[in-house]
Motif scaffolding. Structure first.
Motif, PDB file in Angstrom:
ATOM      1  N   TYR A  49       0.865  -1.270   0.167  1.00  0.00           N
ATOM      2  CA  TYR A  49      -0.073  -0.196   0.195  1.00  0.00           C
ATOM      3  C   TYR A  49       0.778   1.183  -0.035  1.00  0.00           C
ATOM      4  CZ  TYR A  49      -4.671  -2.243   0.408  1.00  0.00           C
ATOM      5  OH  TYR A  49      -5.838  -3.008   0.010  1.00  0.00           O
ATOM      6  N   SER A  50       1.886   1.159   0.884  1.00  0.00           N
ATOM      7  CA  SER A  50       2.936   2.366   0.670  1.00  0.00           C
ATOM      8  C   SER A  50       3.585   2.738  -0.623  1.00  0.00           C
ATOM      9  CB  SER A  50       4.041   2.498   1.827  1.00  0.00           C
ATOM     10  OG  SER A  50       4.713   1.153   1.244  1.00  0.00           O
ATOM     11  N   GLN A  51       3.250   1.964  -1.646  1.00  0.00           N
ATOM     12  CA  GLN A  51       3.768   1.984  -3.153  1.00  0.00           C
ATOM     13  C   GLN A  51       2.767   2.221  -4.018  1.00  0.00           C
ATOM     14  OE1 GLN A  51       7.142  -0.696  -4.105  1.00  0.00           O
ATOM     15  NE2 GLN A  51       7.101  -1.524  -1.998  1.00  0.00           N
ATOM     16  N   GLY A  52       1.466   2.127  -3.439  1.00  0.00           N
ATOM     17  CA  GLY A  52       0.581   2.196  -4.343  1.00  0.00           C
ATOM     18  C   GLY A  52       0.154   0.854  -5.082  1.00  0.00           C
ATOM     19  N   ILE A  53       0.239  -0.336  -4.310  1.00  0.00           N
ATOM     20  CA  ILE A  53      -0.013  -1.652  -4.739  1.00  0.00           C
ATOM     21  C   ILE A  53      -1.103  -2.298  -4.124  1.00  0.00           C
ATOM     22  CG2 ILE A  53       0.959  -3.794  -5.455  1.00  0.00           C
ATOM     23  CD1 ILE A  53       3.731  -2.479  -5.662  1.00  0.00           C
ATOM     24  N   PHE A  54      -2.059  -3.001  -4.476  1.00  0.00           N
ATOM     25  CA  PHE A  54      -2.949  -3.738  -3.750  1.00  0.00           C
ATOM     26  C   PHE A  54      -3.241  -4.998  -4.116  1.00  0.00           C
ATOM     27  CE2 PHE A  54      -5.215  -1.304  -7.031  1.00  0.00           C
ATOM     28  CZ  PHE A  54      -6.058  -2.149  -7.390  1.00  0.00           C
ATOM     29  N   PRO A  55      -3.687  -6.025  -3.417  1.00  0.00           N
ATOM     30  CA  PRO A  55      -3.852  -7.311  -3.957  1.00  0.00           C
ATOM     31  C   PRO A  55      -5.496  -7.482  -4.246  1.00  0.00           C
ATOM     32  CG  PRO A  55      -4.213  -7.352  -1.529  1.00  0.00           C
ATOM     33  CD  PRO A  55      -3.780  -5.912  -1.877  1.00  0.00           C
ATOM     34  N   TRP A  56      -5.819  -8.238  -5.313  1.00  0.00           N
ATOM     35  CA  TRP A  56      -7.048  -8.326  -5.946  1.00  0.00           C
ATOM     36  C   TRP A  56      -7.062  -9.580  -6.859  1.00  0.00           C
ATOM     37  CZ3 TRP A  56      -9.367  -5.898 -10.838  1.00  0.00           C
ATOM     38  CH2 TRP A  56     -10.613  -5.894 -10.817  1.00  0.00           C
ATOM     39  N   TYR A  57      -7.947 -10.555  -6.281  1.00  0.00           N
ATOM     40  CA  TYR A  57      -7.904 -11.838  -6.950  1.00  0.00           C
ATOM     41  C   TYR A  57      -9.198 -12.599  -6.473  1.00  0.00           C
ATOM     42  CZ  TYR A  57      -6.069 -13.783  -2.699  1.00  0.00           C
ATOM     43  OH  TYR A  57      -5.863 -14.128  -1.465  1.00  0.00           O
ATOM     44  N   SER A  58      -9.606 -13.750  -7.351  1.00  0.00           N
ATOM     45  CA  SER A  58     -10.904 -14.469  -7.011  1.00  0.00           C
ATOM     46  C   SER A  58     -10.228 -15.610  -6.395  1.00  0.00           C
ATOM     47  CB  SER A  58     -11.540 -14.644  -8.217  1.00  0.00           C
ATOM     48  OG  SER A  58     -11.725 -13.575  -8.886  1.00  0.00           O
ATOM     49  N   LEU A  59     -11.457 -16.372  -5.816  1.00  0.00           N
ATOM     50  CA  LEU A  59     -11.194 -17.699  -5.120  1.00  0.00           C
ATOM     51  C   LEU A  59     -10.625 -18.706  -6.467  1.00  0.00           C
ATOM     52  CD1 LEU A  59     -11.697 -18.911  -2.511  1.00  0.00           C
ATOM     53  CD2 LEU A  59     -13.985 -19.939  -3.591  1.00  0.00           C
ATOM     54  N   GLY A  60      -9.600 -19.567  -6.089  1.00  0.00           N
ATOM     55  CA  GLY A  60      -8.878 -20.354  -6.683  1.00  0.00           C
ATOM     56  C   GLY A  60      -7.822 -19.752  -7.515  1.00  0.00           C
ATOM     57  N   GLN A  61      -7.388 -18.362  -7.371  1.00  0.00           N
ATOM     58  CA  GLN A  61      -6.232 -17.630  -8.049  1.00  0.00           C
ATOM     59  C   GLN A  61      -5.283 -17.576  -6.743  1.00  0.00           C
ATOM     60  OE1 GLN A  61      -8.027 -14.043  -9.632  1.00  0.00           O
ATOM     61  NE2 GLN A  61      -8.000 -15.206 -11.638  1.00  0.00           N
ATOM     62  N   PRO A  62      -3.998 -17.415  -7.580  1.00  0.00           N
ATOM     63  CA  PRO A  62      -2.881 -17.032  -6.550  1.00  0.00           C
ATOM     64  C   PRO A  62      -3.156 -15.504  -6.259  1.00  0.00           C
ATOM     65  CG  PRO A  62      -2.163 -17.005  -8.681  1.00  0.00           C
ATOM     66  CD  PRO A  62      -3.471 -17.578  -8.700  1.00  0.00           C
ATOM     67  N   ALA A  63      -2.476 -14.923  -5.065  1.00  0.00           N
ATOM     68  CA  ALA A  63      -2.497 -13.448  -4.759  1.00  0.00           C
ATOM     69  C   ALA A  63      -2.114 -12.855  -5.986  1.00  0.00           C
ATOM     70  CB  ALA A  63      -1.913 -13.264  -3.580  1.00  0.00           C
ATOM     71  N   LEU A  64      -2.733 -11.864  -6.564  1.00  0.00           N
ATOM     72  CA  LEU A  64      -2.289 -11.096  -7.767  1.00  0.00           C
ATOM     73  C   LEU A  64      -2.323  -9.280  -7.078  1.00  0.00           C
ATOM     74  CD1 LEU A  64      -4.707 -12.551 -10.384  1.00  0.00           C
ATOM     75  CD2 LEU A  64      -2.219 -13.062 -10.046  1.00  0.00           C
ATOM     76  N   TRP A  65      -1.336  -8.724  -7.591  1.00  0.00           N
ATOM     77  CA  TRP A  65      -1.043  -7.600  -7.236  1.00  0.00           C
ATOM     78  C   TRP A  65      -1.068  -6.554  -8.089  1.00  0.00           C
ATOM     79  CZ3 TRP A  65      -0.401  -7.179  -1.754  1.00  0.00           C
ATOM     80  CH2 TRP A  65       0.090  -8.439  -1.077  1.00  0.00           C
ATOM     81  N   TRP A  66      -1.725  -5.374  -7.928  1.00  0.00           N
ATOM     82  CA  TRP A  66      -2.041  -4.513  -9.060  1.00  0.00           C
ATOM     83  C   TRP A  66      -1.546  -3.142  -8.548  1.00  0.00           C
ATOM     84  CZ3 TRP A  66      -5.067  -6.571 -13.051  1.00  0.00           C
ATOM     85  CH2 TRP A  66      -5.523  -7.934 -12.978  1.00  0.00           C
ATOM     86  N   SER A  67      -1.239  -2.412  -9.761  1.00  0.00           N
ATOM     87  CA  SER A  67      -1.101  -1.007  -9.671  1.00  0.00           C
ATOM     88  C   SER A  67      -1.563  -0.357 -11.048  1.00  0.00           C
ATOM     89  CB  SER A  67       0.458  -0.603  -9.633  1.00  0.00           C
ATOM     90  OG  SER A  67       0.763   0.824  -9.677  1.00  0.00           O
ATOM     91  N   PRO A  68      -2.722   0.113 -10.995  1.00  0.00           N
ATOM     92  CA  PRO A  68      -3.507   0.447 -12.262  1.00  0.00           C
ATOM     93  C   PRO A  68      -3.059   1.908 -12.775  1.00  0.00           C
ATOM     94  CG  PRO A  68      -5.081   0.487 -10.619  1.00  0.00           C
ATOM     95  CD  PRO A  68      -3.768  -0.125 -10.068  1.00  0.00           C
ATOM     96  N   ASN A  69      -2.897   1.990 -13.961  1.00  0.00           N
ATOM     97  CA  ASN A  69      -2.644   3.660 -14.581  1.00  0.00           C
ATOM     98  C   ASN A  69      -3.622   3.904 -15.656  1.00  0.00           C
ATOM     99  OD1 ASN A  69      -1.093   5.973 -14.871  1.00  0.00           O
ATOM    100  ND2 ASN A  69       0.029   4.965 -16.240  1.00  0.00           N
ATOM    101  N   PRO A  70      -4.496   4.782 -15.405  1.00  0.00           N
ATOM    102  CA  PRO A  70      -4.527   5.738 -14.351  1.00  0.00           C
ATOM    103  C   PRO A  70      -5.167   5.132 -12.923  1.00  0.00           C
ATOM    104  CG  PRO A  70      -6.381   6.099 -15.984  1.00  0.00           C
ATOM    105  CD  PRO A  70      -5.416   5.274 -16.432  1.00  0.00           C
ATOM    106  N   ARG A  71      -5.470   5.958 -11.953  1.00  0.00           N
ATOM    107  CA  ARG A  71      -5.624   5.504 -10.601  1.00  0.00           C
ATOM    108  C   ARG A  71      -6.904   6.586 -10.239  1.00  0.00           C
ATOM    109  NH1 ARG A  71      -2.556   2.008  -7.158  1.00  0.00           N
ATOM    110  NH2 ARG A  71      -3.900   1.691  -5.106  1.00  0.00           N
ATOM    111  N   MET A  72      -7.995   5.916  -9.737  1.00  0.00           N
ATOM    112  CA  MET A  72      -9.188   6.415  -9.454  1.00  0.00           C
ATOM    113  C   MET A  72      -9.142   7.061  -8.065  1.00  0.00           C
ATOM    114  SD  MET A  72     -11.904   7.386 -10.910  1.00  0.00           S
ATOM    115  CE  MET A  72     -13.854   7.873 -10.859  1.00  0.00           C
ATOM    116  N   VAL A  73      -9.087   8.218  -7.811  1.00  0.00           N
ATOM    117  CA  VAL A  73      -8.937   8.674  -6.451  1.00  0.00           C
ATOM    118  C   VAL A  73     -10.118   9.818  -6.217  1.00  0.00           C
ATOM    119  CG1 VAL A  73      -6.466   8.449  -6.369  1.00  0.00           C
ATOM    120  CG2 VAL A  73      -7.325  10.752  -7.069  1.00  0.00           C
TER     121      VAL A  73
END
Length: 258
Positions: A49-73
């Motif tokens: 989170y301190s770098q702007g990365i977050f986990p987002w994945y579905s059941l059965g998947q490994p942990a996936l880490w995201w940093s979208p561009n652009p970012r909604m704020v």
């Protein structure tokens, strides 16, 4: 022949995240995907989170880490308080049976968010491992729930991550009309009272845009994190006087729309 996207790095527990610029771009299969694997423990989540990365994945998947561009704020000064919501908040504020609580029922809030049906989504990204990870983050003092209580019942709310003077919104739920919007309004009021200028919304949705959220580029978002996450954060307690931050006529940034 179409070029293949660069391989997504698989991270071992404790391994550092790659630079944000290595995330998949707009022409790759999953724009914003940066890495897979790693651990869903408190140190890893704080680093992410301190770098702007977050986990987002579905059941059965490994942990996936995201940093979208652009970012909604959501710039808290740009929060759009529509006239109907203003009336709802004024009524809520005046009723002794209605209150905002912070962190009194975090596990119930994240459980309700995980169970909340989402339009166009067959399941939830708040899988059991994520629930346990954010409960751990909450116990470490970095994740918080904003709760709308009516007649002694939890009517709605949201949970978020806080590092320094930065808040990262995660998910909302409502069991009663407008209960999640009341919680978000309370979060904005709290943030304004504590000089927190930005709430991360991660992904662009029409609902968030209607409340004043907008996209910014990844470099701008990363620069804001760099100057915000290491500052001393607020004490997570809601005071009714915070409502003045958005309800007082003439408050800077409050928009009174139909």
């Amino acid at each position: 022949m179409e070029a293949l996207p660069r391989p997504v790095p698989w991270l071992a527990a404790g391994e550092r995240f790659p630079p944000l610029g290595e995330a998949w771009g707009p022409h790759d299969p999953a724009p914003g995907l940066l890495a897979a694997g790693a651990a869903l423990d408190v140190p890893t989540l704080v680093e992410a989170y301190s770098q702007g990365i977050f986990p987002w994945y579905s059941l059965g998947q490994p942990a996936l880490w995201w940093s979208p561009n652009p970012r909604m704020v959501l710039q808290t000064r740009n929060f759009k308080l529509h006239r109907s919501l203003r009336k709802t908040l004024a009524h809520f504020q005046d009723q002794p049976r209605c209150e905002i609580r912070f962190d009194s029922a975090f596990e119930r809030v994240i459980g309700a968010c995980a169970a909340q049906p989402r339009a166009g989504q067959p399941g939830t990204w708040i899988v059991p491992d994520m629930v346990q990870a954010y409960i751990g983050l909450h116990r470490a003092g970095h994740a918080h729930s904003v709760e709308t209580w009516i007649d002694g019942e939890l009517a709605g709310g949201l949970y978020c991550v806080n590092l320094g003077l930065m808040v990262f919104g995660e998910s909302m739920f409502a069991h009663q009309t407008d209960a999640s919007k009341i919680a978000l309004s309370a979060l904005v009021a709290f943030c304004r009272a504590h000089d927190i200028s930005m709430i991360d919304c991660q992904q662009n949705t029409r609902h968030l845009a209607s409340l004043g959220a907008a996209e910014i580029g990844r470099p701008e978002f990363a620069a804001h994190l760099e100057k915000s996450v290491h500052k001393t954060g607020p004490g997570w307690r809601f005071e009714p006087v915070y409502w003045n931050q958005i309800l007082t006529t003439g408050t800077k940034g409050t928009l009174d729309l139909p």
